[in-house]
Design a protein around this motif. Structure first.
Motif, short mmCIF file in Angstrom:
data_model
loop_
_atom_site.label_atom_id
_atom_site.label_comp_id
_atom_site.label_asym_id
_atom_site.label_seq_id
_atom_site.Cartn_x
_atom_site.Cartn_y
_atom_site.Cartn_z
N ASP A 230 0.62 -1.37 -0.04
CA ASP A 230 -0.05 0.09 -0.09
C ASP A 230 0.67 1.39 -0.01
O ASP A 230 0.39 2.24 -0.13
N ASN A 231 2.19 1.23 0.13
CA ASN A 231 3.02 2.27 -0.05
C ASN A 231 4.12 2.16 -1.44
O ASN A 231 4.65 3.06 -1.32
N ILE A 232 3.85 1.42 -2.10
CA ILE A 232 4.65 1.16 -3.38
C ILE A 232 3.74 1.31 -4.64
O ILE A 232 3.01 0.55 -4.54
N VAL A 233 4.06 2.19 -5.50
CA VAL A 233 3.52 2.06 -6.77
C VAL A 233 4.62 2.00 -7.94
O VAL A 233 5.76 2.40 -7.56
N ALA A 234 4.05 1.73 -9.07
CA ALA A 234 5.12 1.79 -10.21
C ALA A 234 5.18 3.25 -10.88
O ALA A 234 4.25 3.97 -11.00
N ALA A 235 6.66 3.68 -10.99
CA ALA A 235 6.91 4.92 -11.44
C ALA A 235 8.06 4.88 -12.41
O ALA A 235 8.89 4.07 -12.19
N CYS A 236 8.01 5.89 -13.41
CA CYS A 236 9.06 5.82 -14.18
C CYS A 236 10.39 6.53 -13.20
O CYS A 236 10.23 7.17 -12.44
N VAL A 237 11.36 6.43 -13.73
CA VAL A 237 12.66 7.11 -13.07
C VAL A 237 12.48 8.44 -12.80
O VAL A 237 12.87 8.84 -11.86
N PHE A 238 12.22 9.01 -14.08
CA PHE A 238 12.02 10.50 -13.85
C PHE A 238 10.91 11.00 -12.88
O PHE A 238 11.53 11.86 -12.11
N CYS A 239 10.03 10.33 -12.79
CA CYS A 239 9.05 10.71 -11.93
C CYS A 239 9.13 10.43 -10.63
O CYS A 239 9.34 11.45 -9.47
N ASN A 240 10.03 9.28 -10.34
CA ASN A 240 10.62 9.10 -8.91
C ASN A 240 11.40 9.93 -8.55
O ASN A 240 11.12 10.56 -7.39
N GLN A 241 12.63 10.32 -9.27
CA GLN A 241 13.59 11.22 -8.92
C GLN A 241 13.07 12.72 -8.85
O GLN A 241 13.40 13.36 -7.83
N THR A 242 12.18 13.01 -9.58
CA THR A 242 11.57 14.42 -9.74
C THR A 242 10.67 14.65 -8.35
O THR A 242 11.22 15.76 -7.93
N ARG A 243 10.01 13.85 -8.07
CA ARG A 243 8.95 14.14 -6.95
C ARG A 243 9.96 14.35 -5.67
O ARG A 243 9.43 15.32 -4.76
N HIS A 244 11.01 13.65 -5.38
CA HIS A 244 11.71 13.66 -4.25
C HIS A 244 12.69 14.78 -4.22
O HIS A 244 13.33 15.21 -3.26
N LYS A 245 13.16 15.40 -5.56
CA LYS A 245 14.04 16.61 -5.60
C LYS A 245 13.22 17.82 -5.42
O LYS A 245 13.78 19.03 -5.28
N MET A 246 11.90 18.06 -5.22
CA MET A 246 11.07 19.09 -5.24
C MET A 246 11.47 19.47 -3.71
O MET A 246 11.65 19.12 -2.69
N ARG A 247 11.55 21.19 -3.64
CA ARG A 247 11.51 21.63 -2.16
C ARG A 247 10.59 21.34 -1.41
O ARG A 247 10.95 21.06 -0.18
N ASP A 248 9.43 21.43 -1.75
CA ASP A 248 8.22 21.10 -1.06
C ASP A 248 7.65 19.81 -1.68
O ASP A 248 6.95 19.78 -2.68
N VAL A 249 7.90 18.56 -1.07
CA VAL A 249 7.34 17.32 -1.77
C VAL A 249 6.19 17.34 -1.67
O VAL A 249 5.43 17.38 -0.65
N LEU A 250 5.30 17.20 -2.54
CA LEU A 250 3.75 16.96 -2.95
C LEU A 250 3.52 16.04 -2.43
O LEU A 250 3.94 14.85 -2.61
N SER A 251 2.30 15.84 -2.03
CA SER A 251 1.60 14.36 -1.53
C SER A 251 1.28 13.44 -2.72
O SER A 251 1.42 13.93 -4.06
N PRO A 252 1.26 12.45 -2.77
CA PRO A 252 1.13 11.33 -3.86
C PRO A 252 -0.04 11.91 -4.71
O PRO A 252 0.32 11.81 -6.05
N VAL A 253 -1.22 12.03 -4.16
CA VAL A 253 -2.37 12.71 -5.28
C VAL A 253 -1.98 13.95 -5.71
O VAL A 253 -2.17 14.13 -7.03
N ALA A 254 -1.55 15.12 -5.23
CA ALA A 254 -1.29 16.17 -5.62
C ALA A 254 -0.17 16.02 -6.84
O ALA A 254 -0.31 16.41 -7.90
N TYR A 255 0.68 15.30 -6.54
CA TYR A 255 1.93 14.92 -7.58
C TYR A 255 1.29 14.03 -8.74
O TYR A 255 1.69 14.55 -9.92
N GLN A 256 0.55 13.31 -8.76
CA GLN A 256 -0.13 12.50 -9.70
C GLN A 256 -1.11 13.38 -10.39
O GLN A 256 -0.79 13.52 -11.87
N GLN A 257 -1.79 14.31 -10.13
CA GLN A 257 -2.41 15.40 -10.84
C GLN A 257 -1.62 16.22 -11.72
O GLN A 257 -1.74 16.71 -12.42
N ARG A 258 -0.47 16.89 -10.99
CA ARG A 258 0.50 17.40 -11.58
C ARG A 258 1.31 16.90 -12.94
O ARG A 258 1.17 17.39 -13.95
N VAL A 259 1.61 15.64 -12.61
CA VAL A 259 2.12 14.80 -13.67
C VAL A 259 1.02 14.62 -14.74
O VAL A 259 1.30 14.79 -16.05
#
Length: 82
Positions: free
Chosen positions: A34-63
């Motif tokens: 329930d804590n792991i999903v499939a994501a491309c390398v770019f999405c995985n790295q980009t989300r965690h490099k953000m200054r303010d890491v978005l919630s999973p739902v907010a990040y999904q909407q952004r993508v």
């Protein structure tokens, strides 16, 4: 595949599937289904490099917005994403 679509290998590596932790392990996230999903390398790295890491739902909407606007992956990758 790189030869077939005339793409640099580094660009294809960006699309490689990884395990994305919705709640990072560094923040107490667990190695559970329930804590792991499939994501491309770019999405995985980009989300965690953000200054303010978005919630999973907010990040999904952004993508999704950026993919629809064709502003997420380089234009060379778009034939692969159909």
């Amino acid at each position: 595949m790189a030869e077939r679509y005339h793409l640099p290998v580094g660009l294809l590596n960006r699309l490689r599937c990884t395990a994305e932790h919705l709640k990072p392990r560094t923040n107490g996230g667990r190695e559970s289904l329930d804590n792991i999903v499939a994501a491309c390398v770019f999405c995985n790295q980009t989300r965690h490099k953000m200054r303010d890491v978005l919630s999973p739902v907010a990040y999904q909407q952004r993508v999704r917005r950026r993919v629809e606007a064709r502003k997420w992956h380089p234009l060379e990758c778009h034939p692969l994403l159909r």
